[in-house]
Design an enzyme around this catalytic site. Sequence first.
Site, PDB file in Angstrom:
ATOM      1  N   HIS A  98      25.597  37.160  21.030  1.00 49.40           N
ATOM      2  CA  HIS A  98      25.736  37.123  22.488  1.00 49.40           C
ATOM      3  C   HIS A  98      26.246  38.470  23.026  1.00 49.40           C
ATOM      4  O   HIS A  98      26.979  38.518  24.005  1.00 49.40           O
ATOM      5  CB  HIS A  98      26.660  35.972  22.910  1.00 49.40           C
ATOM      6  N   LYS A 142      17.592  36.132  21.022  1.00 48.57           N
ATOM      7  CA  LYS A 142      18.233  35.969  22.343  1.00 48.57           C
ATOM      8  C   LYS A 142      17.816  37.162  23.215  1.00 48.57           C
ATOM      9  O   LYS A 142      16.704  37.166  23.733  1.00 48.57           O
ATOM     10  CB  LYS A 142      19.743  35.827  22.181  1.00 48.57           C
ATOM     11  N   SER A 184      30.247  31.943  22.672  1.00 47.19           N
ATOM     12  CA  SER A 184      29.219  31.426  23.572  1.00 47.19           C
ATOM     13  C   SER A 184      29.697  30.304  24.491  1.00 47.19           C
ATOM     14  O   SER A 184      29.067  30.039  25.504  1.00 47.19           O
ATOM     15  CB  SER A 184      28.023  30.947  22.765  1.00 47.19           C
TER      16      SER A 184
END
Length: 447
Positions: A262, A293, A234
Amino acid sequence: MWRGAAVRVLRGGGAGSPRSASGAAVAQLRRRLESELEDIRGAGTWKSERIISSRQGPHLRLAGGGAGAYREAGRALGIFSRCDAAASLFLPAGILNFCANNYLGLSSHPEVIRAAVEALEKFGAGLSSVRFICGTQSIHKDLEEKIARFHQREDAILYASCFDANAGIFEALLTPEDAVLSDELNHASIIDGIRLCKANKYRYKHMDMQDLEAKLQDTQKHRLRLVATDGAFSMDGDIAPLREICQLAQKYDALVFIDECHATGFLGPNGRGTDELLGVMDKVTIINSTLGKALGGAAGGYTTGPKPLIDLLRQRSRPYLFSNSLPPAVVGCASKALDLLMESNAIAQSMAAKTQRFRSKMTAAGFTISGKDHPICPVMLGDARLAAVMAEDMLNRGIYVIGFSYPVVPKGKARIRVQISAVHSDEDIDRCVEAFTEVGRKHGALP
Ligand code: PLP
């Protein structure tokens, strides 16, 4: 009565009463905490929280609006804390947000919100129970089945967060007979999860395959070897070399674990993640990821992989066994997000196109953007002060981005991290690039 007494003790207590002894302890604790807090402020690593009064999205409203909100946001960045003059700047009330993990813009998608409301109405606010007592509803089982199908794995297990999934897996799976090999830049939750387990621990240099191979050779004496890596990192937006990792794992008889927080929902041709992007879906054994996310952004995490592993986690994984079930509204959000992604990869493609637009325009403007093809776009600046003042100036222009410097990233590698979302318009991206160009010229980051 009792609560009131406790509050009085925390405020200093009364002399002469049995409370005064604990009052002295609390006073000592206060002094210690205040000194520790002062150290954090002194080190320049204080993290403030800006207060958003709108939904999560590309355009945000901060509580208080206008300059007050900007001052708060500026404090969050640690840039206005000693410079109140900045508060007098004229600042617009709405800002363009480039710092959320809302990669696909699903946090405020109308269908995702509707699914949450329906789940809330049908299944209630929450379970008031852990899963194995009376906390499993049909929607939990449906979502686990859907996650496994999405990743093409045998089964899946839900957690309250991916932090919990990472905290729960290593201890349940590995014993002192085993070894775990972890990339040195893995997420804090992987590091903590590994700390909790009794396996032999090895840390290899970031994405360094020679070092990983040497450590795999060292671990041949152990019963089982597990290589653990973030799929996408990240801070740098770089992607783990999973092909090479899987080849080495095959050569040295190891298992591969990836954290896909991610990556899930948008990397790879169908958004399945890093393993799909790099063509190793059948070689990665265990995936942990988040629902907080790209997959709707509410909360929650999971492990997906072989059925006996998931069965074992249901029996042994402490954050699963001893923590409340995911609330129905949260399950509803994630479930709808997965439906949308399995129906079409148009949202992921849109995000990829915006990412490409930002990266290529910024590179053409003369900036160095770390990583490749990932919506995490770190604008590399080197100098910590430059990153801070540029982030401040971007905020003055209504663009919300975050500057990172040591100790969050290595010394001399300060940067501003920009995160692209499918719901940014081309105009939003262009406005961000224009602001960077102006601010970069002003502060000497560009000629
Ligand atoms: N793993 C990685 C790589 C992350 O970036 C994060 C969140 O920041 C987590 C795990 C934790 O995820 P969650 O927010 O679901 O606990």
